[in-house]
Write an enzyme that holds these catalytic residues in place. Sequence first.
Site, PDB file in Angstrom:
ATOM      1  N   ARG A 101     -15.463  -5.878  13.031  1.00 36.62           N
ATOM      2  CA  ARG A 101     -15.223  -4.526  13.539  1.00 36.62           C
ATOM      3  C   ARG A 101     -14.380  -4.478  14.812  1.00 36.62           C
ATOM      4  O   ARG A 101     -13.394  -3.739  14.877  1.00 36.62           O
ATOM      5  CB  ARG A 101     -16.564  -3.818  13.798  1.00 36.62           C
ATOM      6  CG  ARG A 101     -17.376  -3.623  12.542  1.00 36.62           C
ATOM      7  CD  ARG A 101     -18.770  -3.127  12.846  1.00 36.62           C
ATOM      8  NE  ARG A 101     -19.567  -4.145  13.541  1.00 36.62           N
ATOM      9  CZ  ARG A 101     -20.827  -3.972  13.914  1.00 36.62           C
ATOM     10  NH1 ARG A 101     -21.432  -2.821  13.689  1.00 36.62           N
ATOM     11  NH2 ARG A 101     -21.486  -4.935  14.525  1.00 36.62           N
ATOM     12  N   ASP A 123     -21.376  -2.829  10.257  1.00 40.29           N
ATOM     13  CA  ASP A 123     -20.769  -4.150  10.081  1.00 40.29           C
ATOM     14  C   ASP A 123     -20.431  -4.363   8.602  1.00 40.29           C
ATOM     15  O   ASP A 123     -21.318  -4.334   7.753  1.00 40.29           O
ATOM     16  CB  ASP A 123     -21.748  -5.228  10.551  1.00 40.29           C
ATOM     17  CG  ASP A 123     -21.123  -6.609  10.596  1.00 40.29           C
ATOM     18  OD1 ASP A 123     -19.958  -6.766  10.144  1.00 40.29           O
ATOM     19  OD2 ASP A 123     -21.786  -7.531  11.084  1.00 40.29           O
TER      20      ASP A 123
END
EC number: 3.1.3.2
Length: 143
Positions: free
Chosen positions: A4, A115
Site C-alpha cells: 500500500r 492490505d
Amino acid sequence: NICRSPIAEAVFRKLVTDEKVENKWMTDSAAVSDWNVGRSPDARALSCLRNHGIETAHKARQVTKDDFQTFDYILCMDESNLRDLKRKSNQVKDCKAKIELLGAYDPQKQLIIEDPYYGNEKDFETVYEQCVRCCKAFLEKSH
C-alpha cells in the site's frame, strides 16, 4: 512497506510532479514493522503502478524517530498503523508530524485502505484508486 504505502508514495509523487509543486514536497514511505526492509515493492504493486504509467524505485524501510521530527504529515493505511505510529510518536521528544489515516481524505469516505497482499490484482487496483482519490484531496487541502 511493499504494497500500500509504495503505491501511495508513487501516486503522490506523480501528482505533485504533474502539478509542478514537487520541489515543495519531500515524499517517502516506510513501514511500522521491520519485516521487508530493503525489499522492492510487491510485483503486483509494481505492475499496478506500471499499468497507470508510474514507475517507482522504492526500497522498503522502517519508520524512524527522525521521520516524526522531519515530516509534517505521516499518513497511514489502517487503524493498527495509526495506533502503532501514535505509540511510537509518543517516544519522540519533538514530534512535528501530524499522524492521520490517508483514507480520512477520501471523498468517497473509505476510511481504511485494506492490505491487498493476500488478495489479487483487483485488490491492488482498489488500493491504487483509493490512493489517487485520497492523495488528490490531501494535496488540495494542504496547498
